[in-house]
Structures are given as structure tokens and as C-alpha cells.
Design a protein around this motif. Structure first.
Motif, PDB file in Angstrom:
ATOM      1  N   VAL A  44     -10.963  25.779 -10.260  1.00  0.00           N
ATOM      2  CA  VAL A  44     -10.698  24.485  -9.499  1.00  0.00           C
ATOM      3  C   VAL A  44      -9.119  24.226  -9.707  1.00  0.00           C
ATOM      4  O   VAL A  44      -8.220  24.031  -8.884  1.00  0.00           O
ATOM      5  CB  VAL A  44     -11.608  23.569  -9.041  1.00  0.00           C
ATOM      6  N   ALA A  45      -9.094  24.051 -11.279  1.00  0.00           N
ATOM      7  CA  ALA A  45      -7.814  23.641 -11.573  1.00  0.00           C
ATOM      8  C   ALA A  45      -6.669  24.599 -11.279  1.00  0.00           C
ATOM      9  O   ALA A  45      -5.569  24.420 -11.064  1.00  0.00           O
ATOM     10  CB  ALA A  45      -8.077  23.484 -13.036  1.00  0.00           C
ATOM     11  N   VAL A  46      -7.045  25.933 -11.646  1.00  0.00           N
ATOM     12  CA  VAL A  46      -5.865  26.966 -11.140  1.00  0.00           C
ATOM     13  C   VAL A  46      -5.805  26.932  -9.521  1.00  0.00           C
ATOM     14  O   VAL A  46      -4.611  27.082  -9.278  1.00  0.00           O
ATOM     15  CB  VAL A  46      -6.442  28.486 -11.658  1.00  0.00           C
ATOM     16  N   ALA A  47      -6.634  26.697  -8.921  1.00  0.00           N
ATOM     17  CA  ALA A  47      -6.377  26.844  -7.365  1.00  0.00           C
ATOM     18  C   ALA A  47      -5.706  25.744  -7.086  1.00  0.00           C
ATOM     19  O   ALA A  47      -5.066  25.883  -5.677  1.00  0.00           O
ATOM     20  CB  ALA A  47      -7.624  26.796  -6.607  1.00  0.00           C
ATOM     21  N   ALA A  48      -5.561  24.494  -7.885  1.00  0.00           N
ATOM     22  CA  ALA A  48      -4.740  23.672  -7.183  1.00  0.00           C
ATOM     23  C   ALA A  48      -3.319  23.478  -7.855  1.00  0.00           C
ATOM     24  O   ALA A  48      -2.710  22.385  -7.554  1.00  0.00           O
ATOM     25  CB  ALA A  48      -5.552  22.306  -7.667  1.00  0.00           C
ATOM     26  N   ASN A  49      -3.112  24.400  -8.505  1.00  0.00           N
ATOM     27  CA  ASN A  49      -1.818  24.560  -9.293  1.00  0.00           C
ATOM     28  C   ASN A  49      -0.547  24.672  -8.215  1.00  0.00           C
ATOM     29  O   ASN A  49      -0.620  25.785  -7.509  1.00  0.00           O
ATOM     30  CB  ASN A  49      -1.639  25.654 -10.415  1.00  0.00           C
ATOM     31  N   PRO A  50       0.294  23.711  -8.260  1.00  0.00           N
ATOM     32  CA  PRO A  50       1.456  23.951  -7.305  1.00  0.00           C
ATOM     33  C   PRO A  50       2.630  24.738  -8.068  1.00  0.00           C
ATOM     34  O   PRO A  50       3.630  25.191  -7.384  1.00  0.00           O
ATOM     35  CB  PRO A  50       1.975  22.404  -7.047  1.00  0.00           C
ATOM     36  N   VAL A  51       2.731  25.156  -9.119  1.00  0.00           N
ATOM     37  CA  VAL A  51       3.629  26.044  -9.778  1.00  0.00           C
ATOM     38  C   VAL A  51       3.073  27.211  -9.881  1.00  0.00           C
ATOM     39  O   VAL A  51       1.924  27.590 -10.439  1.00  0.00           O
ATOM     40  CB  VAL A  51       3.671  25.341 -11.376  1.00  0.00           C
ATOM     41  N   SER A  52       4.279  28.301  -9.554  1.00  0.00           N
ATOM     42  CA  SER A  52       4.070  29.502  -9.601  1.00  0.00           C
ATOM     43  C   SER A  52       4.500  30.432 -10.724  1.00  0.00           C
ATOM     44  O   SER A  52       4.537  31.282 -10.757  1.00  0.00           O
ATOM     45  CB  SER A  52       4.248  30.151  -8.205  1.00  0.00           C
ATOM     46  N   SER A  53       5.210  29.662 -11.673  1.00  0.00           N
ATOM     47  CA  SER A  53       6.016  30.237 -12.558  1.00  0.00           C
ATOM     48  C   SER A  53       5.600  30.391 -14.049  1.00  0.00           C
ATOM     49  O   SER A  53       5.926  31.047 -14.964  1.00  0.00           O
ATOM     50  CB  SER A  53       7.486  30.094 -12.525  1.00  0.00           C
ATOM     51  N   LEU A  54       4.821  29.016 -14.297  1.00  0.00           N
ATOM     52  CA  LEU A  54       4.383  28.819 -15.820  1.00  0.00           C
ATOM     53  C   LEU A  54       3.328  29.580 -16.258  1.00  0.00           C
ATOM     54  O   LEU A  54       2.339  29.567 -15.508  1.00  0.00           O
ATOM     55  CB  LEU A  54       4.057  27.246 -16.089  1.00  0.00           C
ATOM     56  N   GLY A  55       3.464  30.359 -17.321  1.00  0.00           N
ATOM     57  CA  GLY A  55       2.415  30.781 -18.008  1.00  0.00           C
ATOM     58  C   GLY A  55       1.696  32.136 -17.400  1.00  0.00           C
ATOM     59  O   GLY A  55       0.639  32.645 -17.710  1.00  0.00           O
ATOM     60  N   LEU A  56       2.192  32.672 -16.248  1.00  0.00           N
ATOM     61  CA  LEU A  56       1.445  33.881 -15.585  1.00  0.00           C
ATOM     62  C   LEU A  56       1.471  34.876 -16.426  1.00  0.00           C
ATOM     63  O   LEU A  56       0.322  35.687 -16.416  1.00  0.00           O
ATOM     64  CB  LEU A  56       2.258  33.872 -14.139  1.00  0.00           C
ATOM     65  N   LEU A  57       2.709  35.229 -16.908  1.00  0.00           N
ATOM     66  CA  LEU A  57       2.694  36.591 -17.794  1.00  0.00           C
ATOM     67  C   LEU A  57       1.698  36.327 -19.228  1.00  0.00           C
ATOM     68  O   LEU A  57       0.870  37.257 -19.447  1.00  0.00           O
ATOM     69  CB  LEU A  57       4.076  36.846 -18.329  1.00  0.00           C
ATOM     70  N   ALA A  58       1.712  35.043 -19.794  1.00  0.00           N
ATOM     71  CA  ALA A  58       0.676  34.817 -20.926  1.00  0.00           C
ATOM     72  C   ALA A  58      -0.581  35.166 -20.184  1.00  0.00           C
ATOM     73  O   ALA A  58      -1.370  35.392 -21.144  1.00  0.00           O
ATOM     74  CB  ALA A  58       1.131  33.684 -21.322  1.00  0.00           C
ATOM     75  N   ALA A  59      -0.921  34.553 -19.340  1.00  0.00           N
ATOM     76  CA  ALA A  59      -2.165  34.549 -18.720  1.00  0.00           C
ATOM     77  C   ALA A  59      -2.990  36.111 -18.760  1.00  0.00           C
ATOM     78  O   ALA A  59      -4.110  36.338 -18.991  1.00  0.00           O
ATOM     79  CB  ALA A  59      -2.531  33.605 -17.480  1.00  0.00           C
ATOM     80  N   ILE A  60      -1.884  36.945 -17.965  1.00  0.00           N
ATOM     81  CA  ILE A  60      -2.241  38.170 -18.054  1.00  0.00           C
ATOM     82  C   ILE A  60      -2.518  39.044 -19.219  1.00  0.00           C
ATOM     83  O   ILE A  60      -3.555  39.661 -19.319  1.00  0.00           O
ATOM     84  CB  ILE A  60      -1.314  38.858 -17.064  1.00  0.00           C
ATOM     85  N   VAL A  61      -1.608  38.724 -20.261  1.00  0.00           N
ATOM     86  CA  VAL A  61      -1.864  39.212 -21.692  1.00  0.00           C
ATOM     87  C   VAL A  61      -3.230  38.795 -22.249  1.00  0.00           C
ATOM     88  O   VAL A  61      -3.683  39.576 -22.749  1.00  0.00           O
ATOM     89  CB  VAL A  61      -0.544  38.944 -22.568  1.00  0.00           C
TER      90      VAL A  61
END
Length: 263
Positions: free
Chosen positions: A124-141
Motif C-alpha cells: 500500500v505504501a508503494v502504491a501510494a508513492n507519488p515519486v517515480s525516481s527515488l530508489g528504484l534502481l536500489a530496490a531492483i538491486v
């Protein structure tokens, strides 16, 4: 859709799925199916919550892809065990302890449906995130390391158990040399994916429920305690030596006083 209604829908679908799983185990005397459906349920919840969320598209897409693939891998691995082996010793013990009482098994399966909802809270926290640039690559790693590590640990244990010469012995190969439960460690690590992915969300604090609750369950409730009790029943002194030499969850170098550590 609001987080409340999303989680309510997750619970309804999980309860239906667990009822079907309960009926399946009732005819086959194999409650291991509960783990398969739980993995499918949590992975499916990630995709459903991502679909219903109102945050930025990219975090929601990654949530659906990463959460769905995690659930698919784990469910497939568990299904192979359930389909090809006798009932897991933990559930066989419960069956004996409960004298096969199906009402207790039904409540147990429905409790797992509630756990699916609990583990859907970080989504739910992720699905409400209005930001699309923070931490995406780190999350994939983080996801690649954790899911890849869990898959390797599962394969190492499966290969060890497949050798008849290892019957009654404890696996000390690969990751299992450095942790008694490396699969659980990587499973816990996986939940940090959604903490990182939720960075910037107004509900970010909800993402902490994943690693915190998973650690508590693995360490104190349904993971390590039951697994180690069964290991002691089936492997006795060999496993006690393993306990003395090898860290429980977080990997580290083993002590050298275990005669089996060089096996």
C-alpha cells in the motif's frame, strides 16, 4: 481505491483461496499446500494493490513485477516439494497433535489469509508513492540479491536432500555453511525491496511492516522455531552440533568446533 478497501479485497480473495487450499489438504492429508497458496496470495496482492493504487506509475509497475515474480518463484519451488514429497514434518506434527481435527486446520488456513493481508500492507505504501525516481534502481538491486540468494539456497538444500547418502545429515554446503536458515535470511532481505521502493510515499512508514513482521515471524513464531524443532526430531545430535557452530539467521563464519562442518 483507498488502502482500506484494497486490503479488504485482498483479504476476501485470500480467504476464498485458503478455503480451497484447506479442502485440497483435507482429501490428501498434506497441509504443505498452505505455503504455496500463501506465496501466491502475497504475490497476487502485490499485483492487485499496484493496480488499484493511485501513486506514480513506475513504482506501481515495479511493485507488480517484483512482487509477482517473487511470489511465482517461491510458490513454484514450494509446489514441487508438496507435489513430490510426503507432508512436511511441521504439518505432520500438527496433524498428530490436533488428532486430524479439520476445524483447527480450517482456522489455521484462514489465519494464513490474514497474514497475506498483513504482508500486503507495505505494498500500500508503494502504491501510494507519488515519486517515480527515488530508489528504484536500489530496490531492483535488493530484489535481485535477495530473490537470487533465496533461489540458490533452496537449490543447494534440494540437491543435498536428493542424495540418499545424506539422509539424517544436516546440509552444511554453500550458504548453509554460514547460516542455519539462509533461505529465511534472504526472504527477510527481500522485504527491504518495498521499503526502498516506497521512498517518498506519504505512507512510507507502512513499508517497515514488511521486514519487521517477517523477522518476528521467522525468528519467534512460524519459521525458525518450528523448523528447528523438526530438525532436532529428525537429525538429533548432528543438528545440535550445527546449532552450536552456525549462526541462526544472519550469515557469518561458522565456529570450528562442529565435527560436521568440514563434511
Amino acid at each position: 481505491m483507498s488502502p482500506f478497501w484494497s486490503l479488504l479485497l485482498v483479504w476476501l480473495l485470500a480467504a476464498i483461496a485458503m478455503t480451497a487450499a484447506w479442502r485440497w489438504q483435507k482429501t490428501r492429508d498434506n497441509a504443505g499446500i498452505v505455503d504455496v497458496v500463501w506465496a501466491c496470495g502475497v504475490g497476487g496482492a502485490a499485483m492487485l494493490v499496484a493496480l488499484l493504487g493511485d501513486g506514480a506509475p513506475l513504482p506501481r509497475i515495479l511493485l507488480a513485477v517484483l512482487g509477482g515474480l517473487w511470489g511465482l518463484r517461491l510458490a513454484t519451488h514450494l509446489w514441487k516439494r508438496v507435489r513430490g514429497e510426503d507432508e512436511d514434518g511441521r504439518y505432520a506434527y500438527l496433524r498428530d497433535h490436533w488428532n486430524g481435527d479439520q476445524a483447527k486446520f480450517f482456522l489455521f488456513f484462514q489465519a494464513q489469509a490474514l497474514l497475506i493481508v498483513l504482508f500486503a500492507v507495505p505494498f500500500v505504501a508503494v502504491a501510494a508513492n507519488p515519486v517515480s525516481s527515488l530508489g528504484l534502481l536500489a530496490a531492483i538491486v535488493v530484489w535481485l540479491i535477495s530473490v537470487g540468494g533465496e533461489a540458490v539456497a533452496d537449490r543447494q538444500l534440494a540437491d543435498f536432500r536428493a542424495d540418499p547418502a545424506n539422509k539424517g545429515r544436516t546440509c552444511r554446503e554453500g550458504f548453509w555453511r554460514y547460516s542455519r536458515h539462509p533461505n529465511y535470511f534472504f526472504e527477510w532481505l527481500h522485504w527491504l525491496t518495498y521499503v526502498v521502493l516506497a521512498a517518498g510515499s506519504p505512507l512510507w512508514w507502512l513499508s517497515l511492516a514488511g521486514p519487521v513482521v517477517m523477522y518476528l515471524f521467522l525468528r519467534y513464531v512460524s519459521g525458525i522455531p518450528y523448523t528447528e524443532q523438526q530438525a532436532l526430531r529428525s537429525r538429533g545430535e548432528d543438528y545440535r552440533a550445527y546449532q552450536r557452530s552456525t549462526p541462526m539467521l544472519f550469515p557469518w563464519f561458522p565456529k570450528s568446533d562442529d565435527p560436521g562442518s568440514s563434511a
